[in-house]
Motif scaffolding. Structure first.
Motif, PDB file in Angstrom:
ATOM      1  N   SER A  59      53.759  42.845  47.291  1.00 25.59           N
ATOM      2  CA  SER A  59      52.539  42.300  46.329  1.00 25.59           C
ATOM      3  C   SER A  59      52.310  41.162  45.876  1.00 25.59           C
ATOM      4  CB  SER A  59      53.130  43.115  44.996  1.00 25.59           C
ATOM      5  OG  SER A  59      51.786  42.952  43.797  1.00 25.59           O
ATOM      6  N   VAL A  87      47.158  43.755  47.718  1.00 22.39           N
ATOM      7  CA  VAL A  87      48.744  44.284  47.503  1.00 22.39           C
ATOM      8  C   VAL A  87      48.574  45.232  49.541  1.00 22.39           C
ATOM      9  CG1 VAL A  87      49.556  46.848  47.561  1.00 22.39           C
ATOM     10  CG2 VAL A  87      48.204  46.312  45.765  1.00 22.39           C
ATOM     11  N   GLN A 103      50.094  47.884  39.909  1.00 27.90           N
ATOM     12  CA  GLN A 103      50.614  46.444  40.243  1.00 27.90           C
ATOM     13  C   GLN A 103      52.862  46.641  40.497  1.00 27.90           C
ATOM     14  OE1 GLN A 103      50.105  43.469  37.309  1.00 27.90           O
ATOM     15  NE2 GLN A 103      51.159  42.839  38.157  1.00 27.90           N
ATOM     16  N   LEU A 104      52.991  46.469  41.842  1.00 29.20           N
ATOM     17  CA  LEU A 104      54.177  47.309  42.385  1.00 29.20           C
ATOM     18  C   LEU A 104      55.651  46.467  40.733  1.00 29.20           C
ATOM     19  CD1 LEU A 104      53.988  46.979  45.999  1.00 29.20           C
ATOM     20  CD2 LEU A 104      53.545  48.443  44.744  1.00 29.20           C
TER      21      LEU A 104
END
Length: 575
Positions: A209, A262, A336-337
């Protein structure tokens, strides 16, 4: 508190464990505290459970294993087992891990082989890692010290009967069961996926990310113009913008400040992002974080990271390392990592600084897969003394010369005096959660007995199997334990099933020993899904497995194991 109310609280407790929303240690301690307040167990009895001799033996064994797992013997073996044909290498690996796991902590055994298997390229790691994990479980059921589950059952058995199991009493059934099941496992190993690192698509495992800073020259230009489309070994998967995902990403898409890009791709191609100014990986500048050594690790079951997010934890201060990417088996990570809660078994790609190896909490939090960092090992002399001392303790306990607890206390004293382990290291690695779980579980079992709930459950089992006899009740106790170990954890399953099995045996007027053995073997019968056993979680991401891979291999293995246990146990330990 009446028995029916205790039964309701027990069902709610089990539902809480299965949901995974509460850690087992919290749930067990909370229920034990509830029963203390309700007067089902008094304070002296509660405190006595946490000093149970068999529980103290388990804790000592786990602390001694800290030194054992640093022996170079395991690393030496890991580099010599994978020669020969794939079938022969698999057989050698399974046999060795089973024998070692009969005496050493199976987590340490799997951890020692994990890195060597993941780094070699001759045989696909996915063909080896599930057999490694399953074999370590099968080896553990053959001795008292082979798995923490057997020692947990021993704690309950000591509490209930005043007797302890012998060192090799479990082997009377466990050894033939392990041999039969290992043969089935070797036969089914060909059905495992062949995730060899060949071709770009097979290597799209890690997820990265990268956030675009407002002042970056990439802002306002398209994906194509910025050169983000044709990266060697990396693939732009999606863009997160203002809470929504753009996927697939068009080459004409214009980048905006604050976009989160990503990527997915190969471990050794991550440095390609260094040439793009204004990208930050999990809050760290890409050009800084990728200029350092890359190390691949697996989050361990003892780690403090599971349940937390990368944005919510000060990772760099804790470990002098930045997280570059995340991998979770073959699962597609979305969103969202930095906000995804971490799990045991997740692979992290770390960009480490020179101070990384100086951190003393690495062994507790991670299993090393690759990279230049290596764990400190014992010298040849220290290794000889440690292994020799441990085998002497096991031998003396086996022939009844010295109780296992006494031998482990002496060995621990020698390890401390020889500076092989330190007090600080023992403090960091103390299995505090396991101590809370087992001590609380012993108190809960006492509360079930005092409230009459155990008798109520036994009457239910007797009513359920009254037309089928004591053997059917024995089978029922085994499958109850197996169901619990697949849905919660192996130690929690043993703790919950033991009082039911003990009371059921008494209700049928049978010898409790075969029922106790059913609980011990059933609690180690976790072969269907990866989440019930720590070694399965350790191999889940490095092997890039799906849950269906465990089911495909686990169903015949579990059926073979269960059939062997249910046939052999009553023959060796009659009712």
């Amino acid at each position: 508190m009446p028995a029916w109310a205790v039964l309701i609280s027990l069902c709610a407790f089990l539902a809480l464990l299965v949901s995974g929303r509460t850690k087992p240690a919290t749930a067990f301690t909370g229920l034990a505290g509830l029963y203390l307040l309700a007067g089902l167990v008094d304070t002296p009895t509660l405190l006595l459970q946490y000093t149970n001799p068999a529980l103290a033996t388990l804790l000592l064994l786990l602390l001694v294993s800290i030194a054992l797992e640093r022996s170079p013997l395991l690393d030496w073996l890991s580099h010599r087992l994978l020669h020969g044909s794939p079938r022969l290498a698999t057989a050698k690996l399974m046999g060795t891990s089973a024998v070692l796991s009969a005496f050493l902590n199976n987590t340490a055994v799997v951890s020692a082989f994990l890195g060597a298997i993941s780094r070699q390229r001759r045989i696909a790691p996915s063909r080896l890692l599930i057999p490694l994990s399953y074999a370590s479980v099968l080896g553990g059921v053959t001795t008292l010290v082979g798995t923490s589950t057997n020692l947990v059952v021993n704690s309950f058995y000591l509490n209930a009967s005043g007797q302890e199991f012998g060192m090799f009493q479990f082997a009377l059934v466990g050894a033939p069961v392990a041999l039969i099941t290992l043969a089935m496992l070797l036969w089914r190993a060909n059905a495992l996926p062949h995730h060899q690192a060949e071709g770009t698509r097979d290597r799209l495992a890690y997820f990265l990310s990268a956030e675009l800073s407002p002042g970056s020259p990439l802002v306002g230009k398209s994906i194509e113009d910025n050169g983000l489309r044709g990266l060697d070994g990396l693939y732009l998967l999606e863009i997160e913008r203002g809470g929504r995902l753009l996927s697939p990403v068009s080459p004409d898409e214009l980048l905006q400040a604050g976009d989160t890009l990503v990527f997915t791709g190969e471990v050794n191609k991550v440095q390609a992002l260094q040439r793009f100014p204004g990208l930050t990986l999990f809050g760290l500048k890409a050009d800084n974080v990728l200029a350092t050594n890359l190390v691949e690790v697996v989050i361990s079951h003892q780690s403090e990271l599971p349940g937390q997010t990368l944005q919510g934890v000060d990772f760099r201060s804790m470990f002098s390392a930045g997280v570059v990417g995340i991998r979770r088996g073959e699962k597609r990570l979305e969103g969202q990592l930095g906000q995804i809660p971490l799990r045991v078994g997740d692979c992290l790609l770390l960009a480490v600084s020179a101070d990384f190896r100086q951190h003393r909490n690495l062994d507790r939090n991670f299993h090393l897969l690759s990279g230049s960092f290596t764990r400190p090992q014992l010298s040849q002399r220290q290794s000889f003394l440690t292994l020799g001392g441990f085998m002497s303790v096991i031998g003396l306990a086996s022939i009844g010369v010295m109780p296992l607890f006494h031998g482990l206390v002496i060995l621990m004293g020698g390890l401390l005096l020889g500076n092989i382990v330190t007090v600080a290291e023992l403090r960091r690695r103390f299995p505090f959660e396991l101590w809370l779980i087992i001590g609380s579980a012993l108190a809960i079992a006492q509360a079930l007995e005092n409230s009459g709930t155990a008798a109520l459950l036994a009457q239910g089992m007797q009513h359920l199997f009254s037309g089928y006899g004591v053997y059917a009740a024995f089978v029922g106790c085994y499958f109850l334990t197996l169901l619990l170990t697949e849905t919660v954890t192996n130690n929690a399953a043993a703790a919950l099933a033991f009082p039911i099995a003990w009371s059921t045996a008494q209700a049928f007027g049978a010898d409790p020993l075969p029922f106790v053995m059913a609980v011990a073997y059933g609690a180690s019968a976790c072969f269907l899904i990866p989440f019930g056993y720590q070694t399965h979680l350790m191999v889940y991401s490095p092997g890039r497995y799906r849950i269906t891979d465990f089911l495909k291999i686990g169903l015949p293995v579990s059926a073979t194991y269960s059939t062997s246990v249910l046939v052999l146990t009553p023959l060796v330990f009659p009712f």
